[in-house]
Design a protein around this motif. Structure first.
Motif, PDB file in Angstrom:
ATOM      1  N   GLN A   1      10.771 -44.153 -28.123  1.00 51.41           N
ATOM      2  CA  GLN A   1      12.267 -44.515 -28.306  1.00 51.41           C
ATOM      3  C   GLN A   1      12.373 -46.133 -28.850  1.00 51.41           C
ATOM      4  O   GLN A   1      13.280 -46.271 -29.716  1.00 51.41           O
ATOM      5  CB  GLN A   1      12.848 -44.793 -26.686  1.00 51.41           C
ATOM      6  CG  GLN A   1      12.781 -43.426 -26.323  1.00 51.41           C
ATOM      7  CD  GLN A   1      13.411 -43.300 -24.827  1.00 51.41           C
ATOM      8  OE1 GLN A   1      13.168 -44.420 -24.009  1.00 51.41           O
ATOM      9  NE2 GLN A   1      14.036 -42.057 -24.336  1.00 51.41           N
ATOM     10  N   LEU A   2      11.419 -46.890 -28.680  1.00 48.22           N
ATOM     11  CA  LEU A   2      11.458 -48.192 -29.397  1.00 48.22           C
ATOM     12  C   LEU A   2      11.202 -48.168 -30.950  1.00 48.22           C
ATOM     13  O   LEU A   2      12.020 -48.761 -31.584  1.00 48.22           O
ATOM     14  CB  LEU A   2      10.575 -49.269 -28.541  1.00 48.22           C
ATOM     15  CG  LEU A   2      10.884 -49.836 -27.230  1.00 48.22           C
ATOM     16  CD1 LEU A   2       9.606 -50.456 -26.712  1.00 48.22           C
ATOM     17  CD2 LEU A   2      11.878 -50.597 -27.305  1.00 48.22           C
TER      18      LEU A   2
ATOM     19  N   ARG B   1       4.354 -43.658 -23.126  1.00 50.55           N
ATOM     20  CA  ARG B   1       4.452 -43.297 -24.530  1.00 50.55           C
ATOM     21  C   ARG B   1       5.719 -43.080 -24.810  1.00 50.55           C
ATOM     22  O   ARG B   1       6.111 -43.186 -26.083  1.00 50.55           O
ATOM     23  CB  ARG B   1       3.423 -42.047 -24.745  1.00 50.55           C
ATOM     24  CG  ARG B   1       1.939 -42.205 -24.418  1.00 50.55           C
ATOM     25  CD  ARG B   1       1.052 -41.260 -24.730  1.00 50.55           C
ATOM     26  NE  ARG B   1       1.228 -40.087 -23.649  1.00 50.55           N
ATOM     27  CZ  ARG B   1       1.175 -38.842 -23.997  1.00 50.55           C
ATOM     28  NH1 ARG B   1       0.939 -38.343 -25.269  1.00 50.55           N
ATOM     29  NH2 ARG B   1       1.473 -37.814 -23.101  1.00 50.55           N
ATOM     30  N   ILE B   2       6.676 -42.454 -24.132  1.00 48.62           N
ATOM     31  CA  ILE B   2       7.903 -42.106 -24.510  1.00 48.62           C
ATOM     32  C   ILE B   2       8.841 -43.271 -24.708  1.00 48.62           C
ATOM     33  O   ILE B   2       9.470 -43.520 -25.524  1.00 48.62           O
ATOM     34  CB  ILE B   2       8.481 -41.263 -23.069  1.00 48.62           C
ATOM     35  CG1 ILE B   2       8.021 -39.971 -23.079  1.00 48.62           C
ATOM     36  CG2 ILE B   2      10.097 -41.197 -23.428  1.00 48.62           C
ATOM     37  CD1 ILE B   2       8.524 -39.085 -21.983  1.00 48.62           C
ATOM     38  N   ASP B   3       8.354 -44.307 -23.615  1.00 41.47           N
ATOM     39  CA  ASP B   3       9.075 -45.783 -23.988  1.00 41.47           C
ATOM     40  C   ASP B   3       8.919 -46.096 -25.484  1.00 41.47           C
ATOM     41  O   ASP B   3       9.993 -46.500 -26.153  1.00 41.47           O
ATOM     42  CB  ASP B   3       8.839 -46.595 -22.902  1.00 41.47           C
ATOM     43  CG  ASP B   3       9.537 -46.527 -21.670  1.00 41.47           C
ATOM     44  OD1 ASP B   3      10.455 -45.767 -21.302  1.00 41.47           O
ATOM     45  OD2 ASP B   3       8.809 -47.304 -20.540  1.00 41.47           O
ATOM     46  N   MET B   4       7.621 -46.172 -25.692  1.00 42.16           N
ATOM     47  CA  MET B   4       7.351 -46.814 -27.016  1.00 42.16           C
ATOM     48  C   MET B   4       8.048 -45.713 -28.168  1.00 42.16           C
ATOM     49  O   MET B   4       8.033 -46.457 -29.206  1.00 42.16           O
ATOM     50  CB  MET B   4       5.702 -46.874 -27.263  1.00 42.16           C
ATOM     51  CG  MET B   4       5.011 -47.930 -26.203  1.00 42.16           C
ATOM     52  SD  MET B   4       3.118 -48.157 -26.522  1.00 42.16           S
ATOM     53  CE  MET B   4       2.572 -46.502 -25.578  1.00 42.16           C
TER      54      MET B   4
ATOM     55  N   VAL C   1       6.952 -52.181 -30.451  1.00 38.98           N
ATOM     56  CA  VAL C   1       5.794 -51.594 -29.925  1.00 38.98           C
ATOM     57  C   VAL C   1       4.715 -52.442 -29.283  1.00 38.98           C
ATOM     58  O   VAL C   1       4.130 -52.626 -28.207  1.00 38.98           O
ATOM     59  CB  VAL C   1       5.156 -50.266 -30.679  1.00 38.98           C
ATOM     60  CG1 VAL C   1       3.912 -49.652 -29.971  1.00 38.98           C
ATOM     61  CG2 VAL C   1       6.276 -49.339 -30.873  1.00 38.98           C
ATOM     62  N   LEU C   2       4.450 -53.333 -30.250  1.00 36.25           N
ATOM     63  CA  LEU C   2       3.230 -54.384 -29.926  1.00 36.25           C
ATOM     64  C   LEU C   2       3.692 -55.196 -28.593  1.00 36.25           C
ATOM     65  O   LEU C   2       3.157 -55.518 -27.786  1.00 36.25           O
ATOM     66  CB  LEU C   2       2.953 -55.171 -31.045  1.00 36.25           C
ATOM     67  CG  LEU C   2       1.895 -56.369 -30.756  1.00 36.25           C
ATOM     68  CD1 LEU C   2       0.620 -55.739 -30.436  1.00 36.25           C
ATOM     69  CD2 LEU C   2       1.727 -57.061 -32.293  1.00 36.25           C
TER      70      LEU C   2
END
Length: 215
Positions: free
Chosen positions: A60-61, A55-58, A203-204
């Motif tokens: 940030q993106l 969730r953090i990665d998404m 994100v996708l």
């Protein structure tokens, strides 16, 4: 000039265009100096399909192209036991001081049940509220709990007033009407609907690369 920080909390499972629209609308209205995004861990942790790290990665993106600096604040993920918005706002006040304008962003659906939140009256002692319209959720007084209506009557203000005030005011953005449900997005992804237009493309791509929301 007083510093203004917009605060956006949520499960972000996954982060979607509704989240980005809410944040961007108020960043512009407030002329905010910073956006702080606060991923939550619901009490029923099993309801989350993506891990905290994913969730953090998404996030940030998704927020990489934001018009203001973005901080992904992970304090609610690091806290033991149930966590409440009022606890987070108290921690932010302790960190940032009493002078900064904090504006916590919510949708009309959350405003309709604000009186069920832990120590909800204390929220106004810690931050301002930025409320966004959402299709199917009326902002009219008749649709809100009487206690919430009473508070709004005392606190309604313009975005400019919120920016100049540390806490205690509420501003409504009735023009924002993005109807996006994370539940519907997860369902579409589970059915391998590759045309999902409700997610940022980065994100996708991440979701597909990591095979998320397949069941």
């Amino acid at each position: 000039m007083r510093k203004c920080i917009a605060l956006l909390g949520g499960s972000f499972d996954p982060v979607h265009l509704g989240h980005l629209a809410l944040a961007d609308t108020f960043v512009q209205l407030l002329q905010a100096d910073e956006l702080r995004v606060i991923p939550a861990r619901p009490w029923q942790k099993s309801t989350l399909q993506a891990s905290d790290a994913q969730r953090i990665d998404m996030l940030q993106l998704a927020f990489a192209a934001s018009r203001v600096p973005v901080v992904i604040d992970t304090q609610e993920l690091e806290r033991d036991g149930p966590t409440y918005t009022v606890d987070t706002l108290r921690a932010l006040r302790a960190e940032l001081g009493d002078d900064v304008s904090l504006v916590f962003l919510i949708g009309a659906d959350q405003l309709q049940r604000l009186d069920t939140w832990r120590d909800w009256h204390a929220l106004f002692e810690l931050a301002n509220l930025g409320v966004a319209a959402r299709p199917g959720f009326s902002l009219a007084d008749a649709a809100l709990p009487p206690a919430v209506v009473q508070e709004l009557a005392l606190r309604r203000a313009s975005p400019e007033q919120l920016r100049a005030t540390p806490c205690g005011l509420v501003s409504v953005a009735p023009s924002l009407a993005v109807d996006v449900s994370a539940t519907e997005i997860r369902s579409a992804l589970c059915q391998e609907d590759k045309t999902n237009a409700l997610l940022p493309s980065v994100v996708l791509d991440y979701i597909q690369q990591h095979h998320l929301y397949k069941n």
